[in-house]
Each structure stands twice: as structure tokens, then as C-alpha cells.
Design a protein around this motif. Structure first.
Motif, short mmCIF file in Angstrom:
data_model
loop_
_atom_site.label_atom_id
_atom_site.label_comp_id
_atom_site.label_asym_id
_atom_site.label_seq_id
_atom_site.Cartn_x
_atom_site.Cartn_y
_atom_site.Cartn_z
N TRP A 1 6.36 -7.00 4.48
CA TRP A 1 5.05 -6.36 4.65
C TRP A 1 3.98 -7.22 3.99
CZ3 TRP A 1 0.94 -4.79 1.72
CH2 TRP A 1 0.10 -3.78 2.21
N ASP B 1 0.82 -1.20 0.00
CA ASP B 1 0.00 0.00 0.00
C ASP B 1 0.87 1.27 0.00
OD1 ASP B 1 -2.47 1.37 2.35
OD2 ASP B 1 -2.21 1.68 0.18
N TRP C 1 -1.49 6.11 12.03
CA TRP C 1 -1.26 5.97 10.59
C TRP C 1 -2.11 7.03 9.94
CZ3 TRP C 1 2.35 3.34 8.03
CH2 TRP C 1 2.24 3.29 6.64
N GLU D 1 -0.08 1.31 14.64
CA GLU D 1 -0.90 1.98 13.63
C GLU D 1 -2.33 2.07 14.15
OE1 GLU D 1 -0.76 0.60 9.57
OE2 GLU D 1 1.32 -0.03 9.79
C1 GCU Z 1 -1.82 -1.39 7.23
C2 GCU Z 1 -0.43 -1.23 6.68
C3 GCU Z 1 -0.19 0.14 6.08
C4 GCU Z 1 -1.41 0.57 5.29
C5 GCU Z 1 -2.52 0.78 6.30
C6 GCU Z 1 -3.84 1.22 5.64
O1 GCU Z 1 -1.80 -1.46 8.61
O2 GCU Z 1 0.60 -1.48 7.64
O3 GCU Z 1 0.96 0.04 5.24
O4 GCU Z 1 -1.18 1.75 4.55
O5 GCU Z 1 -2.79 -0.42 7.00
O6 GCU Z 1 -4.66 0.33 5.41
O7 GCU Z 1 -3.99 2.40 5.37
#
Ligand code: GCU
Length: 595
Positions: free
Chosen positions: A376, A183, A549, A502
Motif C-alpha cells: 500500500w 491510512d 470508500w 475506491e
Molecule cells: C486511498 C487509500 C485508502 C485511503 C483513502 C482515503 O485511496 O487506498 O486506504 O483510506 O484513499 O484517502 O481515504
């Protein structure tokens, strides 16, 4: 496991290592701290050939043949396009916006060979595969988009004009790290600095100078020299504390020592760095190093022996307003200052080692770092080559940043599902991490938890291998509230600190409306979501850090909601242009309340 299977497995491991070596063994172990050495930059405009169908090898592009007679036929040309290095190709040419194939880069440079000197070609990072040729000779290749590599070119360098060619391939593949559907934007190219480094015949290749784990006064140091004159006198000096220690390297070029000093310890509020020099009779390497200790004791994370709470934020290595990789000092400063403005003392450089410039700047600005390799989701843990590749990336990340006070956590993965192969690989990785660097904490971010009514149960047994574990939990976004946020509880099977590594949800800056429906992608919904999560945090007795996040909206090909995403992940607290969304103020107030 029956004998045949075990033989098969070991057979596969051998193949795996051979394939890996074919990709990267000729990229030597890079030297520590290139910026503190006698370095000439090769940054700037490089000529390129975009090789849409990988014809370059067949056409002999690496030899960069010249037309010398009428019958010569050369079906490529470097003369009609350039790309900036460092930089991703996606943002420099609209035809390359989504490009994931091969680009051949060419740079000519002048050099003079010097008696008793050695020359190295150093790349900060190339995403994803690099094949490097100098004056028509293949030096080797490297796999992995986010760590340095180098080649010694002492004997390939010519007096006068030298012809450097690099084939970069940016394809995603099942057995790569990361794999296929991550992502974030797959920015391809030579995305970090390229340098020529001149050293003496026997030079200081690597060193580690940090506090002994748990100590506030004992510095443990080792140094490694490279060259024929292995037994070398190396003087380690830290003038501010009166250290001037002479080490004598052994036949393998290695020496270690421990020193006592009364130090001002590095902290986020007073990020003290000491000027350090390592010198031999021929050269001096300069470095700025901070000294601090980081440990876990029961449910607490101790910085210099005192419990801390990590007030963090995640961000990608991207300048969103320009839709490009962050590449410069100014870019690094923008990202780090945005984290400081939010009241952070901690950052998670998602999901890969970001530039060495940014990590060194975090030392100076007082931001602790969770740094990770891009293991990841969707990784082929059953493929024997994956462990070799992942350990190689871990080794390169630690080799590069092991002297950085800001780095407190090495993370071995993000959101991998509990399974036999995954547990085996990551257990090996956690052990490898500790043997490479016993001074820092080992972590990983989990997203598999068990829900029982309003209780979140953390039972991923990989946590047993970790010092601290991260939980990625999108309550109010991907996971809807089973009960009022203030009544949510958490249970852990492990007596260890947890970081909410996150959390968050999306909103499009400027969208306003009711706070009660995720469907509207408005700021008020995201704002309420942050208030709800903060309420939940108060019920997690083993929580020692939070990391939302994400700092900025960022580019992602997986985000398909045309009205609100259109190739953007909108979980930013800041819009792609840097505007503060309403949730930004909620988190800022929360962090300020924790002072
Ligand atoms: C996940 C992931 C991220 C991603 C995020 C999302 O936890 O670790 O890389 O961007 O969720 O869904 O926005």
C-alpha cells in the motif's frame, strides 16, 4: 545492466532472502483449514510484559526464569497485567492506545504427549513481528500482520504444564509491508485465534478443490499429506453429488485428480456450499466448499459464464464503535451484514487479508471478495527484500483462502506509482499469483491516471499484467470536477474490465448544510458527491463494478482535522456508531436499480 551491477543485485537478493529467512523461515507452511481439525483453543487472557525499550531479550524474558534462591534477581514480571487474545493491545489499555513497540505475551497450558500423534501451534495472525518460544526454546518467528503461521511442537511439548511466550513487535518500518504512513490504525498484538492442532503421524496438510477454470462440471483437486508415510490413500468425498474418490499420494505426499459432477454453482444469491470430507485411515478433515467459475471475457467479468456487475464496498477489519480490531464471529457478521444491507454482492477487504472467519462467512452469505496484500503506497520496491516479503504474503494469503468460492480476485497492490522497480516487482507478483492459483482473477488498484479536459485516461502499463484493474478516483474530493459529472468520460489503453475500486468523500454524521462546499464536512456534500459519481459511472463503457470508500468511518492517525476527523477517516457511508449518512441511501438506491 552491467555485470558488476547484476552481481550486486544478485548479491543483494541473497542477503534479502537470508534476512527474510531469519524473520520467517522457521514459521512452517501452515496447514489448510485449522477449524476443520482436532483443535484446542489457546484464546483467552494471556499475561503480558510491556517492553517499552526492547529490554526483554537482554533480561531473558523468553526463559521466564523463576526465583529459586535469595541471590536470584529478575527485573520483570508477568504477574501484573493480562491482555485478551485474540485482540489488539491498543483498545485494551489506554497506555497502549498508540503503542508500536514490543509486548511479551505468556500462556501456560497443560498437555499430554501421545504416541503416534503430532502437535502444532497455529496463529491466525500477529501484527507485525512474532517471535515464539515454548518451554524456553525459540521455535521461530514470522513477519506480516495479516496471515497465519504455525510451528510443529511435537518434540518440544511437555507432559503437564507448558510455557508459551510470544514477543510481538508492532513497529512500522521502511522495509515492511505496509511501510510507514498507511491510512489505518496500527493495531498491534495477537489479533487472531491461537490454537493447538493435533494430527496423526501422517496427516492431510493441504488441498485445493475447485472447478477447473471455465468449467461448470469439472472439479480439479489435489491433496498433500505431511509425514513419513508419504504414499497414503486419501478419500475425497462430496456426498451430495455422489463423489467418493480414492487418491493415492506419491512419494512426495502429493496426489491430484479431476472429477465430473452436476453441481449447483455458487452465486451471491444462492451461495451453495457442499459438505466435503478428506479422510485417511487415521483422520478426517471436514470442509464446506462452493463451486463457481470466474473469468474475464473482453470487457466483461463472467460468473459461471454470465456477465456480472460488482456492487461493492470497502471496509477495514475494525469495529469502529469500540475502536478495535474485529476479532470474533459476531464482528465478522456485523461487517458483512452491513455490506448486505447496502445491497452489495461484492466486498473489498481493504487492504490486507482479513480473518479466515470473515472469508468463510462471506462464502455462506454470498459476498464475492477482492482480497489483497498490504502493498500500500510508499513501498521500497528498489529494496530486493521487498519482492521476497511481498511474495511470501501473497503465498500465505492464497494458501489460506484458495478453497473459498467468495474470493474471485487476488490483488497485488494498492496505489503504487508507475516506476521501473515497481513494475518489475508487481509483474513478478502477478505471475506468482497465477502460478499459485490459475483459477482466479489478478488485479491491482491504481490511482495514477492522466486527465485531458473532462477525459480520464487510464494508461498505467501494469494493467497489461492484470485480468481486471481497479481505479481509485476521488472525483469531488481530492480531485475537483473539471466538467459537469455527466460530461466526464474515461478512456483505457487496455481492453479489460475496470472496477472503480475506491471513490467517495468525507462527512461527519449529523453535520448538515449546503451541498456545495467540501469544507463543511456535511452529509449533504457527501450525498451530492455520490450522486455526481454515479452520473459519471454511466459514461464508463468498460466499468464492471464499483466499490465506494468506505463502509464505516474508521480510525486513522493521518486524519488531523480536529473538528471533523480527530483521528477518524470520515468517508464512511456509516458513522463510527453505525448511523446511516445521507449518501448511504443514494448508493443503496443505485445498487437496487441495478438488480
Ligand atoms: C486511498 C487509500 C485508502 C485511503 C483513502 C482515503 O485511496 O487506498 O486506504 O483510506 O484513499 O484517502 O481515504
Amino acid at each position: 545492466m552491467n555485470i558488476r551491477f547484476r552481481l550486486q543485485l544478485s548479491h543483494l537478493n541473497i542477503i534479502a532472502l537470508l534476512v527474510l529467512f531469519n524473520n520467517s523461515v522457521s514459521a512452517q507452511d501452515f496447514m489448510t483449514n485449522p477449524y476443520g481439525r482436532n483443535t484446542a483453543s489457546l484464546n483467552g487472557n494471556w499475561q503480558v510484559v510491556v517492553d517499552w525499550y526492547n529490554r526483554g531479550e537482554h533480561l531473558g524474558i523468553a526463559q521466564d526464569k523463576k526465583i529459586t534462591k535469595p541471590t536470584d534477581f529478575i527485573e520483570y514480571s508477568f504477574s501484573n497485567q493480562t491482555l485478551k487474545v485474540p485482540g489488539d493491545w491498543n483498545s485494551q489499555d489506554p497506555h497502549l492506545f498508540m503503542y508500536e513497540g514490543s509486548v511479551w505475551y505468556k500462556k501456560e497450558f497443560n498437555a499430554t504427549r501421545k504416541e503416534g500423534k503430532r502437535t502444532f501451534l497455529y496463529f491466525g495472525a500477529v501484527n507485525y513481528i512474532a517471535e515464539v518460544y515454548l518451554n524456553g526454546k525459540k521455535l521461530g518467528s514470522h513477519e506480516g500482520g495479516f496471515t497465519p503461521f504455525q510451528f510443529e511442537i511435537t518434540n518440544t511439548l511437555k507432559d503437564g504444564t507448558n510455557n508459551l511466550i510470544v514477543r510481538v513487535n508492532g513497529e512500522r518500518k521502511e522495509d515492511y509491508i505496509p511501510a510507514m504512513n498507511y491510512d489505518w490504525w496500527n493495531y498491534g498484538g495477537i489479533t487472531r485465534d491461537v490454537s493447538l492442532i493435533e494430527t496423526t503421524a501422517t496427516f492431510i496438510e493441504d488441498y485445493f478443490i475447485q472447478l477447473k477454470k471455465g468449467s461448470a462440471t469439472e472439479i480439479e483437486a489435489w491433496v498433500k499429506v505431511n509425514g513419513d508415510g508419504k504414499s497414503k490413500k486419501v478419500t475425497l468425498s462430496i456426498p451430495a453429488v455422489g463423489i467418493n474418490k480414492i487418491l493415492e499420494t506419491d512419494s512426495s505426499g502429493y496426489a491430484k485428480t479431476s472429477l465430473n459432477a452436476s453441481l449447483q454453482l455458487w452465486t451471491p444469491t444462492v451461495p451453495k456450499l457442499y459438505d466435503i470430507t478428506l479422510s485417511t485411515d487415521e483422520e478426517t478433515v471436514k470442509e464446506k466448499i462452493g463451486f463457481r467459475s470466474i473469468e474475464v471475457k473482453g470487457l466483461d467479468i463472467l460468473l459461471n459464464g454470465k456477465p456480472i456487475f460488482l456492487k461493492g464496498v470497502n471496509f477495514h477489519e475494525e469495529i469502529s464503535k469500540d475502536k478495535r480490531r474485529a476479532v470474533s464471529e459476531a464482528d465478522a457478521r456485523q461487517l458483512l451484514q452491513s455490506a448486505k444491507d447496502l445491497g452489495c454482492n461484492f466486498i473489498r477487504t481493504a487492504h490486507y487479508p482479513q480473518s479466515e472467519r470473515l472469508v468463510k462467512m462471506a462464502d455462506e452469505m454470498g459476498l464475492m471478495i477482492w482480497e489483497e496484500i498490504p502493498v500500500w503506497q510508499g513501498i521500497q520496491f528498489g529494496n530486493p527484500i521487498i519482492l521476497a516479503k511481498a511474495e511470501n504474503m501473497l503465498r500465505e494469503m492464497i494458501r489460506r483462502d484458495k478453497n473459498r468460492a467468495s474470493i474471485i480476485i487476488w490483488s497485488i497492490s494498492n496505489e503504487t506509482a508507475p516506476a521501473a522497480d515497481r513494475d518489475r516487482v508487481l509483474t513478478n507478483m502477478a505471475a506468482a499469483c497465477r502460478s499459485l492459483d490459475p483459477t482466479r482473477l489478478v488485479s491491482s488498484a491504481f490511482n495514477h491516471v492522466k486527465m485531458e479536459g473532462n477525459e480520464t485516461i487510464i494508461n498505467d502499463t501494469l494493467a497489461r499484467q492484470l485480468d481486471v484493474f481497479g481505479i481509485n478516483r476521488y472525483m469531488g474530493w481530492y480531485a475537483h470536477w473539471p466538467a459537469k459529472p455527466g460530461t466526464m468520460t474515461f478512456k483505457s489503453d487496455f481492453n479489460k474490465p475496470m472496477i472503480m475500486s475506491e471513490f467517495g468523500g468525507e462527512s461527519k454524521y449529523g453535520n448538515h448544510g449546503s451541498a456545495d462546499s467540501a469544507g463543511l464536512w456535511n452529509e449533504e456534500y457527501q450525498e451530492q458527491l455520490y450522486k455526481d459519481n454515479i452520473m459519471m459511472f454511466k459514461n464508463i463503457p468498460f466499468l464492471r463494478g464499483v466499490c465506494p470508500w468506505v463502509l464505516y468511518d474508521f480510525r486513522s492517525p493521518t486524519r488531523l482535522n480536529a473538528e471533523n476527523q480527530d483521528g477518524w477517516n470520515r468517508k464512511g457511508l456509516l458513522s463510527d456508531k453505525g448511523d446511516k449518512k445521507k449518501a448511504w441511501y443514494v448508493l443503496k438506491a443505485f445498487y437496487d436499480s441495478l438488480k
